[in-house]
Structure formats: structure tokens, C-alpha cells
Design a protein around this motif. Structure first.
Motif, PDB file in Angstrom:
ATOM      1  N   SER A   3       7.136   7.531  -6.630  1.00  0.00           N
ATOM      2  CA  SER A   3       6.877   8.353  -5.466  1.00  0.00           C
ATOM      3  C   SER A   3       8.040   8.232  -4.481  1.00  0.00           C
ATOM      4  O   SER A   3       8.864   7.320  -4.584  1.00  0.00           O
ATOM      5  N   PHE A   4       8.057   9.138  -3.501  1.00  0.00           N
ATOM      6  CA  PHE A   4       9.100   9.074  -2.483  1.00  0.00           C
ATOM      7  C   PHE A   4       8.974   7.781  -1.681  1.00  0.00           C
ATOM      8  O   PHE A   4       9.988   7.166  -1.319  1.00  0.00           O
ATOM      9  N   ALA A   5       7.750   7.347  -1.426  1.00  0.00           N
ATOM     10  CA  ALA A   5       7.550   6.089  -0.695  1.00  0.00           C
ATOM     11  C   ALA A   5       8.157   4.917  -1.454  1.00  0.00           C
ATOM     12  O   ALA A   5       8.780   4.029  -0.860  1.00  0.00           O
ATOM     13  N   GLU A   6       7.996   4.907  -2.777  1.00  0.00           N
ATOM     14  CA  GLU A   6       8.581   3.837  -3.589  1.00  0.00           C
ATOM     15  C   GLU A   6      10.101   3.911  -3.570  1.00  0.00           C
ATOM     16  O   GLU A   6      10.792   2.899  -3.563  1.00  0.00           O
ATOM     17  N   TYR A   7      10.621   5.149  -3.574  1.00  0.00           N
ATOM     18  CA  TYR A   7      12.070   5.344  -3.503  1.00  0.00           C
ATOM     19  C   TYR A   7      12.611   4.782  -2.192  1.00  0.00           C
ATOM     20  O   TYR A   7      13.638   4.078  -2.173  1.00  0.00           O
ATOM     21  N   VAL A   8      11.920   5.062  -1.083  1.00  0.00           N
ATOM     22  CA  VAL A   8      12.344   4.565   0.230  1.00  0.00           C
ATOM     23  C   VAL A   8      12.347   3.039   0.247  1.00  0.00           C
ATOM     24  O   VAL A   8      13.300   2.410   0.707  1.00  0.00           O
TER      25      VAL A   8
END
Length: 309
Positions: A3-8
């Protein structure tokens, strides 16, 4: 796909492990802007979520910090004189060949052991540990800490040490220290010095770093000949250094495993921490095994036991 949150989180971890600090965050169209700081310098990094995946754009004026951020995001080594150096070594040189980090787990837990660990790292192991996501154990679930601990032991085989003080041994040492007019900080200093010396026997090293939990002289005074020949850095939040973070994971994993073994041995769940669950577990344990057995499962100097023993 993550997810984008994991990427961040992954980007922030990469920057933090590179010795930089991530500061203010601000949502932007299709993404998030994060300020990356080093001393008085700040560089904004914007992370985007698009149809083709995730991306990062580094803005700000050209300079060492911007170069370091770009390099870390590419997977390249840090550049510059002080920017990007490992936490705690910002003003030092000569550590590049490797260093040792120490940390502990169980100090604030009523039940279970105290575990202190030391890990030696070199450039290749720093890259490997960073790559698998090693961070301060307080930022990890118990399950994740256990998974990472196994990987750390493989990556750093022959370059780490774990000191396990089960409650009975811990209580004996604490009582001996107290009889000499000393306190928990002296016991902690002794334990950190011991694992550091043990690793130095395996891996010659000139630098080490530990969390500053008391007067810096406490640990230094406990070091033997090998330890006194090194540069020992003691700083608050030392877990930001990858070697200390790795040590924190090993210590936490050993603490959790041995707490579980004690629970199994006595047939009662011994909770972590020092809160209400602990207060409820103590009378249950005493009813089943008696007060005298508490020294086998708990650190009995805690105020929790006032009026119990």
C-alpha cells in the motif's frame, strides 16, 4: 503490491537508517510531502501515488543533504562530511569499518528476564540489516521482532552476544548491588559492559554506541581492557543507530521467548509490562505457587510488590 502507507513507511525507514530525521508531513494532491532534516538544513521529499505506482521527488537547494537523500532513495551510500552519518557518529571519523551497538529488553517489565544484547556491524551487514527492515523493537510487533531476530542472527553470525538474566539471577545481582549502595543503573551498566566485551573478543572494533540511561561513567567504569580502548558513544534514543536497533530486536525476542517459557513452566500467563494485567496476575501466581516463588518469575524490587512480600 504494498500500500501507499507501507511505501511511505519504507521511505522514512530508509532515510532514518541513513542517519537523517523525518519531520513535518503535509498531504498534497496524490501524495504526501515529508521534511527531511539534518541539523539546521531541511529538504522536502514528496511521495506520490499514481497509476504507474509510487514515486519520490526530492526538492530544495542543491547541497550535501539533497545529494544524500537522493542517494539513499537510490540505494547509494551517503555522501558529505557529516550528513548521512550513522546516528551518534555525526562528529566522528574512523568508524566506517564497523562498530558495535548494545540495547536491553525487560528492564521495565515486572515479569520475565532482563536481556542485554550487543551486535557488531560492518558496511555489508548495515546494508543487509537495513534491507530487511531492522528498526527499534518498540516500533515492531512481537511477531515481527521474532522474525527479524532470526534473520539478524544469520546475517550477524559470530558477531553478536545476548546476556540473559532470568529473574532469580537478576534478583540476586540486584540485591548484591543494593548492598553495596548501588542501584539498577549500576546493574544495567555491568550488563552492557559485559556483552560489549564479549563481542569485542569475537570482533575487534574501535567504536561502540549504547543508549544513555544514566551517567556515561557508569558503563565506562565497568569496561575491561578491551572496552576501555574503544570510543563508546552514549546518546538518548540510540536505537536510531542500526547496530543498536539490531541489538534491541535480539534482546526483545529473547525476552519474549523466555517469558513464554516461564509462563509454560508455572502454568500461568505472565503478562508483559507493569500495568493492571500484572497487578491481577500477581495474586493468581501467589495463590498457585506461593510468595517465595515470585523471585523465580519476577523482578521483586518493583514497587508492585510492596505489601506482597
Amino acid at each position: 503490491m504494498s500500500s501507499f502507507a507501507e511505501y511511505v513507511l519504507g521511505i522514512k525507514d530508509k532515510l532514518n537508517h541513513g542517519g537523517l530525521r523525518t519531520g513535518a508531513e503535509k498531504p498534497v494532491p496524490y501524495g504526501l510531502r515529508i521534511d527531511v532534516e539534518d541539523g539546521g538544513t531541511t529538504v522536502p521529499v514528496t511521495l506520490y501515488e499514481g497509476k504507474k505506482g509510487f514515486s519520490a521527488v526530492v526538492a530544495g537547494k542543491a547541497g550535501p543533504l539533497k545529494e544524500t537523500v537522493e542517494g539513499l532513495l537510490r540505494g547509494a551510500p551517503p555522501v558529505g562530511n557529516t550528513v548521512g552519518k550513522p546516528y551518534g557518529f555525526e562528529d566522528l571519523t574512523g568508524y566506517e569499518a564497523g562498530w558495535i551497538g548494545t540495547d536491553e529488553s525487560g528492564k521495565g517489565d515486572v515479569f520475565g528476564p532482563l536481556v542485554v544484547a550487543a551486535v557488531a556491524v560492518k558496511p555489508d551487514t548495515v546494508a543487509a540489516l537495513t534491507g530487511i527492515g531492522v528498526k527499534d523493537c518498540k516500533q515492531l510487533s512481537d511477531k515481527k521482532a521474532g522474525e527479524l531476530a532470526g534473520q539478524i542472527r544469520r546475517i550477524c553470525a559470530g558477531q553478536y552476544q545476548e546476556l540473559l538474566l532470568l529473574p532469580e539471577r537478576y534478583n540476586s545481582l540486584y540485591a548484591a548491588m543494593k548492598s553495596e549502595g548501588k542501584n539498577l543503573n549500576h546493574l544495567m551498566a555491568w550488563a552492557h559492559a559485559r556483552v560489549l566485551e564479549d563481542v569485542l573478543e569475537k570482533v575487534p572494533c574501535r567504536f561502540a554506541i549504547a543508549d544513555q540511561f544514566a551517567d556515561v561513567r557508569f558503563v565506562e567504569s565497568r569496561l575491561m581492557a578491551r572496552g576501555r580502548a574503544i570510543v563508546l558513544v552514549q546518546k538518548p534514543r540510540a536505537e536510531q543507530n542500526i547496530a543498536v536497533a539490531a541489538a534491541s530486536v535480539l534482546a526483545r525476542d529473547a525476552f519474549l521467548r523466555n517469558l513464554a517459557l516461564l509462563s509454560q513452566r508455572f502454568g500461568l500467563e505472565l503478562p508483559k509490562g507493569a500495568g493492571s494485567q500484572v497487578n491481577e496476575a500477581i495474586p493468581r501466581f501467589v495463590a498457585a505457587h506461593g510468595k517465595a516463588a515470585l523471585k523465580e518469575v519476577a523482578k521483586i524490587h518493583f514497587k508492585t510488590f510492596e505489601g506482597v512480600l
